[in-house]
Motif scaffolding. Structure first.
Motif, mmCIF file in Angstrom:
data_model
loop_
_atom_site.group_PDB
_atom_site.id
_atom_site.type_symbol
_atom_site.label_atom_id
_atom_site.label_comp_id
_atom_site.label_asym_id
_atom_site.label_seq_id
_atom_site.Cartn_x
_atom_site.Cartn_y
_atom_site.Cartn_z
ATOM 1 N N GLU A 406 -20.686 11.369 8.440
ATOM 2 C CA GLU A 406 -19.698 10.934 7.548
ATOM 3 C C GLU A 406 -18.270 11.771 8.274
ATOM 4 O O GLU A 406 -18.099 12.833 8.457
ATOM 5 N N MET A 407 -17.107 11.061 7.811
ATOM 6 C CA MET A 407 -15.913 11.801 8.035
ATOM 7 C C MET A 407 -14.864 11.362 6.955
ATOM 8 O O MET A 407 -14.910 10.381 6.509
ATOM 9 N N VAL A 408 -13.974 12.512 6.628
ATOM 10 C CA VAL A 408 -13.139 12.222 5.680
ATOM 11 C C VAL A 408 -11.603 12.645 6.106
ATOM 12 O O VAL A 408 -11.582 13.593 6.615
ATOM 13 N N LEU A 409 -10.742 11.619 5.686
ATOM 14 C CA LEU A 409 -9.415 12.059 6.242
ATOM 15 C C LEU A 409 -8.677 12.844 4.979
ATOM 16 O O LEU A 409 -8.690 12.172 4.066
ATOM 17 N N THR A 410 -8.022 13.940 5.458
ATOM 18 C CA THR A 410 -7.411 14.626 4.196
ATOM 19 C C THR A 410 -6.030 14.188 4.000
ATOM 20 O O THR A 410 -5.408 13.419 5.077
ATOM 21 N N PRO A 411 -5.595 14.609 2.818
ATOM 22 C CA PRO A 411 -3.998 14.194 2.622
ATOM 23 C C PRO A 411 -3.000 14.730 3.793
ATOM 24 O O PRO A 411 -2.084 14.219 4.118
ATOM 25 N N PRO A 505 -13.536 8.872 -0.488
ATOM 26 C CA PRO A 505 -12.535 9.353 0.516
ATOM 27 C C PRO A 505 -11.062 8.699 0.507
ATOM 28 O O PRO A 505 -10.394 9.131 1.504
ATOM 29 N N GLU A 506 -11.060 7.821 -0.297
ATOM 30 C CA GLU A 506 -9.636 6.937 -0.239
ATOM 31 C C GLU A 506 -8.585 7.517 -1.389
ATOM 32 O O GLU A 506 -7.799 6.780 -1.775
ATOM 33 N N ALA A 507 -9.050 8.680 -2.156
ATOM 34 C CA ALA A 507 -8.580 8.793 -3.542
ATOM 35 C C ALA A 507 -6.842 9.194 -3.279
ATOM 36 O O ALA A 507 -6.064 8.752 -3.882
ATOM 37 N N VAL A 508 -6.577 9.658 -1.996
ATOM 38 C CA VAL A 508 -5.045 10.010 -1.570
ATOM 39 C C VAL A 508 -4.955 9.336 -0.387
ATOM 40 O O VAL A 508 -5.349 9.738 0.548
ATOM 41 N N GLN A 509 -4.174 8.396 -0.508
ATOM 42 C CA GLN A 509 -3.557 7.724 0.787
ATOM 43 C C GLN A 509 -2.140 7.149 0.550
ATOM 44 O O GLN A 509 -1.718 6.849 -0.438
ATOM 45 N N PRO A 510 -1.511 7.022 1.673
ATOM 46 C CA PRO A 510 -0.042 6.294 1.686
ATOM 47 C C PRO A 510 0.030 4.807 1.121
ATOM 48 O O PRO A 510 -1.014 4.105 1.398
ATOM 49 N N ASP A 511 0.961 4.701 0.416
ATOM 50 C CA ASP A 511 1.021 3.116 -0.049
ATOM 51 C C ASP A 511 2.305 2.719 0.276
ATOM 52 O O ASP A 511 3.274 3.324 0.517
ATOM 53 N N ALA A 512 2.667 1.424 0.278
ATOM 54 C CA ALA A 512 3.873 0.585 0.508
ATOM 55 C C ALA A 512 4.660 1.340 -0.540
ATOM 56 O O ALA A 512 4.265 1.585 -1.844
ATOM 57 N N PHE A 513 5.956 1.430 -0.322
ATOM 58 C CA PHE A 513 7.155 2.323 -1.292
ATOM 59 C C PHE A 513 8.099 1.349 -1.420
ATOM 60 O O PHE A 513 8.828 1.026 -0.447
ATOM 61 N N ASP A 514 8.491 1.193 -2.637
ATOM 62 C CA ASP A 514 9.832 0.239 -2.918
ATOM 63 C C ASP A 514 10.700 0.583 -3.914
ATOM 64 O O ASP A 514 11.590 -0.005 -4.463
ATOM 65 N N LYS A 515 10.798 1.994 -4.121
ATOM 66 C CA LYS A 515 11.381 2.442 -5.255
ATOM 67 C C LYS A 515 12.733 2.841 -4.744
ATOM 68 O O LYS A 515 13.312 3.986 -4.801
ATOM 69 N N PHE A 516 13.522 2.085 -3.968
ATOM 70 C CA PHE A 516 14.778 2.283 -3.364
ATOM 71 C C PHE A 516 15.732 0.831 -3.532
ATOM 72 O O PHE A 516 15.223 -0.132 -3.470
ATOM 73 N N ASP A 517 17.043 1.040 -3.662
ATOM 74 C CA ASP A 517 18.032 -0.069 -3.104
ATOM 75 C C ASP A 517 19.191 0.397 -2.495
ATOM 76 O O ASP A 517 19.287 1.467 -2.575
ATOM 77 N N PHE A 518 19.682 -0.744 -1.810
ATOM 78 C CA PHE A 518 20.896 -0.351 -0.900
ATOM 79 C C PHE A 518 21.853 -1.274 -1.353
ATOM 80 O O PHE A 518 21.910 -2.733 -1.247
ATOM 81 N N GLU A 519 23.147 -0.699 -1.841
ATOM 82 C CA GLU A 519 24.222 -1.468 -1.953
ATOM 83 C C GLU A 519 25.410 -0.651 -2.174
ATOM 84 O O GLU A 519 25.494 0.445 -2.117
ATOM 85 N N ASP A 520 26.557 -1.192 -1.502
ATOM 86 C CA ASP A 520 27.756 -0.956 -1.532
ATOM 87 C C ASP A 520 28.104 0.413 -0.549
ATOM 88 O O ASP A 520 28.342 1.308 -0.515
ATOM 89 N N ASP A 521 26.864 0.112 0.517
ATOM 90 C CA ASP A 521 26.809 1.290 1.356
ATOM 91 C C ASP A 521 26.094 2.466 0.995
ATOM 92 O O ASP A 521 25.832 3.368 1.808
#
Ligand code: AHR
Length: 538
Positions: A406-411, A505-521
């Protein structure tokens, strides 16, 4: 007016007109429209502002900053990388396929071997030829266990070929001879009709390998011989003379540098040997409030321990600055690379494991610490040309933990995967003004950042929120660019000690992130607590 819009407008006004009294007016109006909770939070944390000079990059982030280190220590080599050709664990010529694939996914650029402290007691000739005839030895540094020498020069260089990465071999100064070191380099890299090259051919490898990086000793101020810097520098000058570039293999010679703040070592070795080196090393390990005897648990800790690790990790910035200043005195043109060839967190070993094996778990706390380290290396890339986290598998701040098949990928692995966008990209200068992460009477900056532009013109920003309980809102001014699309990924977790196990093994994994917005430069980002965030901007 909504708070976000107001902030953006405020930022554009400041940027475009610089009219101070208007700023004050807007700020007052903004505060009036905030809820009292918002207001208190902002007063506590201040406004976080980031300017990225997207048109001012000049230095390249050498992909070797994302390098790794594997030592004959505990279960790094044996079990972690090498299982032997007869193992039931899927392998290629004895090397684990799952681990190779995982390391290839993070584009491992360079691997350092065989140590560490082990390097200065390693005699390479014991690790070549038929495996059953190789003599064994006792690994006196790490647990006094039997070292069979089953994994030697051929196996290591095969591993590097399977990984498609550069090899960094650390030679033995502490207990070795000049002749032994000279022979090793000739054995690995010479195409001549010479004794060592012919011995290699006899052992089954016709063509020489490419070994780009060669270290002359390891921690020779400590486990590598307890030398004074003067004595080591003289030995370095002597040994390196015989580290030759054979058959078109241009070897990069690395002198042993200091551990952490040992500035006298850096000064003396630079003074006496700078003309004869291509790089010099630096080692830096971090922990919480613990000491060498009791370093603290990797998984059982409170916020004070979290804070202490963040604070200690940030010392990498003055440490790099001070060492670079010393190097600049002797090498103002920055010909010599600073190789941080051992770094990372060092905790108590996991209960029930051999204390000499340095097996530790790895949480979101280690991941945020990694983000801070890597941002620091990126931001000092005019001098830092390589870094090698300690260590690749099953030892210290590992990328990968293994248990049988078995193999686990760490954070920490996931941070390396997210940051691979910086490999060989141009570092972009940033200016960050941010609030503090405060605990009791102590405070540190709550946000940490680096940015780069790749060859296709895509910009990547990597951000860490050091605060484990509060999110952080950041207003970014991307000077010199007009983005058409932005995408994000984030690594975070609910608990400060969240980690991956063989059961989960997948408790900590990267996720899509959308907490941003772009307006007026203006780009506004909300960083989750205890997070590492990647933004890709086209
Ligand atoms: O990485 C573990 C040990 O830490 C290395 O062998 C040594 O170089 C350092 O002290």
């Amino acid at each position: 007016m909504k708070l976000n819009k107001l902030k953006r407008w405020f930022f554009v006004m400041v940027k475009n007109t610089g009219i101070i009294c208007l700023m004050i007016l807007v700020l007052t109006a903004g505060c009036a429209s905030m809820s009292s909770a918002d207001k208190t939070q902002r007063q506590e944390r201040g406004i976080n502002k980031l300017v990225i000079h997207t048109d001012k990059g000049k230095d390249t982030i050498n992909k070797n900053i994302y390098g790794h280190f594997s030592e004959h220590l505990g279960r790094c080599i044996y079990d972690g990388l090498w299982v032997g050709e007869d193992s039931d664990i899927p392998n290629t010529r004895g090397i684990r396929n799952d681990v190779v694939e995982a390391l290839r996914r993070i584009k491992i650029p360079v691997l350092r071997w065989p140590g560490g402290c082990f390097a200065d007691e390693y005699h390479w000739k014991e690790g070549i030829g038929p495996r059953q005839q190789r003599p064994s030895m006792i690994n006196t540094h790490w647990g006094m266990v039997k070292e069979t020498n089953a994994f030697g020069t051929h196996e290591f260089l095969d591993l590097c070929e399977q990984l498609e990465c550069e090899a960094y071999v650390a030679g033995n100064v502490g207990s070795g001879t000049v002749e032994e070191m000279q022979d090793w380099v000739e054995y690995m890299t010479s195409d001549a009709d010479s004794e060592m090259a012919n011995l290699r051919r006899f052992n089954g490898r016709d063509k020489p390998w490419r070994v780009k990086y060669f270290g002359v000793g390891n921690e020779n101020w400590g486990c590598g011989g307890n030398m004074s810097p003067e004595y080591y520098a003289d030995l370095y000058n002597r040994f390196q003379t015989y580290v030759r570039s054979y058959s078109g293999n241009r070897i990069v010679k690395i002198a042993c540098g200091p551990g952490s703040e040992n500035y006298p070592w850096m000064t003396t070795v630079m003074e006496r040997s700078h003309r004869r080196m291509n790089a010099i090393s630096l080692h830096h390990y971090v922990r919480g409030t613990g000491n060498w005897t009791k370093k603290g648990s990797a998984t059982q800790f409170d916020e004070a321990e979290w804070f202490a690790l963040m604070k200690n990790t940030l010392t990498i910035n003055p440490l790099l600055k001070n060492n670079i200043e010393i190097m600049d005195r002797f090498d103002p043109r920055k010909r010599i690379g600073l190789f941080v060839d051992e770094w990372g967190t060092w905790w108590d070993t996991e209960p029930g494991t051999n204390p000499g094996f340095l097996y530790q778990q790895n949480t979101i706390r280690d991941a945020v610490s990694t983000g801070i380290f890597l941002n620091a290396f990126n931001n000092h890339c005019d001098r830092v040309k390589m870094a090698n986290i300690a260590q690749t598998v099953n030892v210290l701040q590992a990328m990968i933990l293994t248990k049988d098949e078995e193999m686990v990928l760490t954070p920490t692995y996931h941070v390396f995967e997210m940051y691979k966008v910086h490999h060989d990209a141009v570092m972009l200068p940033v200016e960050l003004q941010c609030g503090d992460y405060q605990l009791g009477d102590e405070k540190i900056p709550s946000i940490n950042v680096s940015a780069s532009k790749d060859t296709s013109g895509k910009i990547h920003i990597t951000l860490c929120n050091l605060d484990p309980t509060k999110s952080a809102e950041l207003v970014c001014d991307l000077q010199g660019t007009r983005p058409s699309s932005i995408i994000g990924r984030a690594l975070t977790a609910g608990a400060m000690n969240a980690h991956n196990t063989f059961d989960n093994p997948e408790a900590v994994q990267p996720d899509a992130f959308d907490k941003f917005d772009f307006e007026d430069d203006i780009l506004t980002v909300t960083l989750p607590p205890k997070s590492v965030v990647l933004l890709g901007i086209k």
